[in-house]
Design an enzyme around this catalytic site. Structure first.
Site, PDB file in Angstrom:
ATOM      1  N   ASP A  17      -1.495  10.792  -4.203  1.00 35.01           N
ATOM      2  CA  ASP A  17      -2.134  11.890  -4.921  1.00 35.01           C
ATOM      3  C   ASP A  17      -3.021  12.742  -4.031  1.00 35.01           C
ATOM      4  O   ASP A  17      -3.449  12.332  -2.957  1.00 35.01           O
ATOM      5  CB  ASP A  17      -3.025  11.335  -6.038  1.00 35.01           C
ATOM      6  CG  ASP A  17      -4.322  10.738  -5.491  1.00 35.01           C
ATOM      7  OD1 ASP A  17      -4.241   9.850  -4.619  1.00 35.01           O
ATOM      8  OD2 ASP A  17      -5.415  11.184  -5.905  1.00 35.01           O
ATOM      9  N   ASP A  66      -4.178   4.761   6.536  1.00 33.21           N
ATOM     10  CA  ASP A  66      -4.703   5.871   7.341  1.00 33.21           C
ATOM     11  C   ASP A  66      -5.708   5.300   8.351  1.00 33.21           C
ATOM     12  O   ASP A  66      -5.314   4.825   9.413  1.00 33.21           O
ATOM     13  CB  ASP A  66      -5.326   6.891   6.376  1.00 33.21           C
ATOM     14  CG  ASP A  66      -5.852   8.138   7.043  1.00 33.21           C
ATOM     15  OD1 ASP A  66      -5.498   8.408   8.200  1.00 33.21           O
ATOM     16  OD2 ASP A  66      -6.628   8.880   6.397  1.00 33.21           O
ATOM     17  N   GLU A 121       0.837  -1.204   0.000  1.00 37.27           N
ATOM     18  CA  GLU A 121       0.000   0.000   0.000  1.00 37.27           C
ATOM     19  C   GLU A 121       0.871   1.253   0.000  1.00 37.27           C
ATOM     20  O   GLU A 121       1.989   1.232   0.514  1.00 37.27           O
ATOM     21  CB  GLU A 121      -0.867   0.019   1.273  1.00 37.27           C
ATOM     22  CG  GLU A 121      -2.319  -0.356   1.062  1.00 37.27           C
ATOM     23  CD  GLU A 121      -3.145   0.742   0.388  1.00 37.27           C
ATOM     24  OE1 GLU A 121      -2.604   1.530  -0.419  1.00 37.27           O
ATOM     25  OE2 GLU A 121      -4.349   0.801   0.669  1.00 37.27           O
ATOM     26  N   ASP A 122       0.349   2.325  -0.532  1.00 42.31           N
ATOM     27  CA  ASP A 122       1.057   3.600  -0.438  1.00 42.31           C
ATOM     28  C   ASP A 122       1.014   4.135   0.991  1.00 42.31           C
ATOM     29  O   ASP A 122       2.031   4.442   1.585  1.00 42.31           O
ATOM     30  CB  ASP A 122       0.476   4.623  -1.437  1.00 42.31           C
ATOM     31  CG  ASP A 122      -1.045   4.766  -1.375  1.00 42.31           C
ATOM     32  OD1 ASP A 122      -1.706   4.091  -0.544  1.00 42.31           O
ATOM     33  OD2 ASP A 122      -1.591   5.565  -2.160  1.00 42.31           O
TER      34      ASP A 122
END
Ligand code: IMP
Ligand code: MG
Length: 173
Positions: free
Chosen positions: A157, A101, A97-98
């Site tokens: 992004d 959260d 995963e980037d």
């Protein structure tokens, strides 16, 4: 214009990705590992990570998860817009995963992946952002940990922009 505050330079990212790749190489020696990149955000990180992992059996697949809701947080209502192609039954799976959260996206993805009866499923994230965590998710391999803030660059992004930045920045609105 929003302000971009540097968080990690390209060199710092390289060092952190190398360290995590080394750990993964050591932990999965002798196993059949399938890396599953979560699109779109993870494509840059995954591309760097796989080239530093030294394993004889290493496959790559992708899932694409979209979350309904605003642009700066996950609503928890996730849908898959691209499903798995590789058979992961009895394989070791590492989700790439980037950023993690709330953990709601991963909760959904873990349930989906576990339905294919893999041998194990662990989580690797470029960024572990823990303050808004809502789900009981533990990131097994994190390159970097932050408490809060909206980060962009290196695949991350904001409204589809900034993915091309080689470093990671805190976007201040
Ligand atoms: P979660 O379900 O709340 O853990 O959200 C995970 C997804 O939300 C990530 O894969 C990103 O696509 C997006 N996201 C969460 N925080 C950020 C951020 O700081 N920058 C960019 N995208 C983010
Ligand atoms: Mg994402």
């Amino acid at each position: 214009m929003p302000e971009l505050v540097p968080v990690l330079s390209q060199d710092e990212i390289n060092a952190k990705v190398a360290a995590v790749a080394e750990q993964i190489t050591a932990d999965y020696r002798g196993s059949e590992l399938v890396l599953i990149g979560i699109l779109k955000g993870a494509f840059v990180f995954l591309a760097d990570l796989i080239r530093r992992i030294r394993l004889d059996s290493l496959k790559v697949d992708f899932l694409r998860a979209a979350s309904y809701g605003n642009e700066d947080r996950s609503s928890g209502e996730i849908r898959l817009t691209q499903s798995l192609e590789i058979d992961i039954a009895r394989k070791d799976v590492l989700i790439v995963e980037d950023i993690v959260d709330s953990g709601l996206t991963l909760t959904f993805l873990l349930k989906y992946l576990n339905s294919f009866k893999p041998k194990s499923v662990k989580i690797c994230a470029m960024i572990d952002k823990y303050e808004r965590r809502k789900a009981d998710i533990r990131v097994d391999y994190a390159c970097h940990t932050v408490k809060e803030g909206f980060l962009i660059g290196y695949g991350l992004d904001y409204a589809e922009n900034y993915r091309n930045l080689p470093g990671i920045y805190h976007l201040k609105f």
